[in-house]
Scaffold this motif. Structure first.
Motif, PDB file in Angstrom:
ATOM      1  N   GLU A  70     -10.357  -9.289   4.808  1.00 53.29           N
ATOM      2  CA  GLU A  70      -9.469  -9.006   3.669  1.00 53.29           C
ATOM      3  C   GLU A  70      -8.142  -9.726   3.889  1.00 53.29           C
TER       4      GLU A  70
ATOM      5  N   ARG B 175      -7.802  -5.405  -4.428  1.00 51.91           N
ATOM      6  CA  ARG B 175      -8.773  -5.755  -3.371  1.00 51.91           C
ATOM      7  C   ARG B 175      -8.964  -4.583  -2.402  1.00 51.91           C
TER       8      ARG B 175
ATOM      9  N   ARG C 140       0.840  -1.217   0.000  1.00 53.06           N
ATOM     10  CA  ARG C 140       0.000   0.000   0.000  1.00 53.06           C
ATOM     11  C   ARG C 140       0.866   1.255   0.000  1.00 53.06           C
TER      12      ARG C 140
ATOM     13  N   GLY D 281      -9.256  -9.614  11.333  1.00 53.27           N
ATOM     14  CA  GLY D 281      -7.844  -9.753  10.933  1.00 53.27           C
ATOM     15  C   GLY D 281      -7.362  -8.425  10.381  1.00 53.27           C
TER      16      GLY D 281
ATOM     17  N   ASP E 199      -7.891  -8.377  15.795  1.00 48.16           N
ATOM     18  CA  ASP E 199      -6.693  -9.137  15.424  1.00 48.16           C
ATOM     19  C   ASP E 199      -6.118  -9.662  16.734  1.00 48.16           C
TER      20      ASP E 199
ATOM     21  N   ASP F  18      -8.317 -14.035  19.219  1.00 50.52           N
ATOM     22  CA  ASP F  18      -8.037 -14.955  18.122  1.00 50.52           C
ATOM     23  C   ASP F  18      -9.365 -15.326  17.468  1.00 50.52           C
ATOM     24  N   LEU F  19      -9.422 -15.211  16.145  1.00 52.11           N
ATOM     25  CA  LEU F  19     -10.688 -15.449  15.442  1.00 52.11           C
ATOM     26  C   LEU F  19     -11.080 -16.925  15.412  1.00 52.11           C
TER      27      LEU F  19
HETATM   28  C1  LIG Z   1      -2.490 -10.660   5.218  1.00 52.35           C
HETATM   29  S1  LIG Z   1      -2.875  -9.882   6.728  1.00 52.35           S
HETATM   30  C2  LIG Z   1      -4.206  -8.826   6.198  1.00 52.35           C
HETATM   31  C3  LIG Z   1      -4.433  -7.682   7.134  1.00 52.35           C
HETATM   32  C4  LIG Z   1      -5.546  -6.721   6.744  1.00 52.35           C
HETATM   33  N1  LIG Z   1      -6.833  -7.372   6.657  1.00 52.35           N
HETATM   34  C5  LIG Z   1      -5.225  -6.026   5.461  1.00 52.35           C
HETATM   35  O1  LIG Z   1      -5.689  -6.442   4.389  1.00 52.35           O
HETATM   36  O2  LIG Z   1      -4.465  -5.035   5.519  1.00 52.35           O
HETATM   37  C6  LIG Z   1      -3.719 -11.161   7.671  1.00 52.35           C
HETATM   38  C7  LIG Z   1      -4.110 -10.705   9.069  1.00 52.35           C
HETATM   39  O3  LIG Z   1      -4.978 -11.701   9.626  1.00 52.35           O
HETATM   40  C8  LIG Z   1      -4.641 -11.854  10.983  1.00 52.35           C
HETATM   41  N2  LIG Z   1      -5.042 -13.191  11.429  1.00 52.35           N
HETATM   42  C9  LIG Z   1      -4.722 -14.374  10.852  1.00 52.35           C
HETATM   43  N3  LIG Z   1      -5.234 -15.395  11.578  1.00 52.35           N
HETATM   44  C10 LIG Z   1      -5.885 -14.820  12.639  1.00 52.35           C
HETATM   45  C11 LIG Z   1      -6.605 -15.334  13.739  1.00 52.35           C
HETATM   46  N4  LIG Z   1      -6.758 -16.650  13.916  1.00 52.35           N
HETATM   47  N5  LIG Z   1      -7.152 -14.461  14.623  1.00 52.35           N
HETATM   48  C12 LIG Z   1      -7.005 -13.115  14.453  1.00 52.35           C
HETATM   49  N6  LIG Z   1      -6.325 -12.572  13.433  1.00 52.35           N
HETATM   50  C13 LIG Z   1      -5.773 -13.412  12.537  1.00 52.35           C
HETATM   51  C14 LIG Z   1      -3.133 -11.674  11.029  1.00 52.35           C
HETATM   52  O4  LIG Z   1      -2.667 -11.369  12.333  1.00 52.35           O
HETATM   53  C15 LIG Z   1      -2.925 -10.551  10.028  1.00 52.35           C
HETATM   54  O5  LIG Z   1      -2.971  -9.302  10.646  1.00 52.35           O
END
Ligand SMILES: C[S@@+](CC[C@H](N)C(=O)[O-])C[C@H]1O[C@@H](n2cnc3c(N)ncnc32)[C@H](O)[C@@H]1O
Length: 283
Positions: free
Chosen positions: A175, A76, A24, A99, A121, A150-151
């Motif tokens: 995303e 996206r 970005r 996330g 997150d 945690d999701l």
């Molecule tokens: C590729 S990054 C995308 C971040 C944001 N959505 C963006 O597009 O800028 C993936 C994000 O998902 C979060 N994530 C992955 N698995 C997760 C979980 N089980 N619980 C919470 N967050 C999670 C990661 O910590 C990370 O910040």
């Protein structure tokens, strides 16, 4: 202790969020950006990815894959910016970024009065983000609430405790997230989102396209984003979402890229398309 000494450095899955910020930041430097993200450079720099990232494999296939992933992140981001604007225009005042990573939409987009934006997150990326935001003296343009959880766990309770009201419509954004969750976790996540979504809610998703794990992940560098990809889009995403009570439109990267004046032109982009873009409304 200073913020700098205290700060956790990116690792594991959340390091991917800093990589997204780098993409970005690069887009923001263009003369004709599809969006501007003034905080992205600070996230990337603090995470050690700006002005340059550590040396990466330089073979043609790796470079093509990186180009394809970066391109998909730009498209996206624009797609979901537009979806959020449409949801806001329809009267939605609750936003949940699942996330959220280094997403800075709370700071870079215009929000109607009364908008509450929740960022979910895990604790480490949210702490890292908070320290960068403090350093940059960033000011959110809506009410911003972070929820460290945690999701894969009981996040709806944590979100409710943070003030989310399931009786009012919400726009949800996942995303660059679902590709990192196994299929059963994706299914549970969607069921829980749907249970918290009253009529008039919106949902924006990005999904890994069919076969992307095989094409990108099989020889990915250990620790790289693609090495952590575990799930792809279902064969019939519109039907899948209908089963959860959503009316969905499924877009391709190619079609959106053309619509935004960035048609897919290079051979690398033609061959390798990392994902599907979904916009859905609660029935
Ligand atoms: C590729 S990054 C995308 C971040 C944001 N959505 C963006 O597009 O800028 C993936 C994000 O998902 C979060 N994530 C992955 N698995 C997760 C979980 N089980 N619980 C919470 N967050 C999670 C990661 O910590 C990370 O910040």
């Amino acid at each position: 202790m200073t913020d700098e000494q205290d700060r956790v450095q990116p690792s594991g899955v959340w390091a991917t969020a800093v990589g997204v910020a780098r993409v970005r930041a690069l887009e923001t430097e263009r003369e004709d950006p599809l969006f501007r993200d003034p905080l992205a450079q600070a996230f990337a720099a603090t995470g050690g990815l700006w002005p340059s990232s550590p040396p990466l494999p330089d073979d043609e296939a790796s470079r093509r894959r990186r180009l394809a992933v970066s391109f998909s992140i730009v498209i996206r981001t624009k797609f979901l910016d537009d979806l959020l604007q449409r949801a806001s225009a329809s009267g939605v005042r609750q936003v949940v970024l699942l996330g959220a990573g280094m997403d800075s939409r709370a700071f870079r987009m215009d929000w109607p009065e009364g908008t509450r934006l929740f960022e979910i997150d895990t604790a480490a990326p949210l702490d890292f983000k908070a320290s960068v935001l403090r350093h940059e003296r960033a000011v959110a343009r809506c009410e911003r609430i972070t929820v460290a959880t945690d999701l894969r766990e009981n996040w709806p309770d944590a979100l409710a405790a943070a003030g989310h009201d399931p009786a009012a419509p919400t726009v949800w954004i996942a995303e660059g997230l679902l590709i990192y969750l196994p299929e059963d976790a994706v299914e549970l996540l969607l069921a829980r989102i749907s249970a918290q979504s009253t009529s008039g809610s919106w949902l924006g998703l990005t999904l890994g396209s069919r076969g992307v794990i095989e094409r990108f992940g099989s020889d990915a560098v250990p620790g790289s984003a693609a090495s952590m990809w575990v799930s792809e889009m279902p064969g019939d995403p519109v039907g899948w979402l209908a089963g959860h009570g959503w009316k969905a439109d499924c877009h391709t990267l190619r079609e959106r890229a053309a619509a935004y004046g960035r048609p897919i032109s290079t051979p690398a982009q033609r061959e390798e398309q990392p994902g599907g873009l979904i916009a859905a409304v609660r029935r």
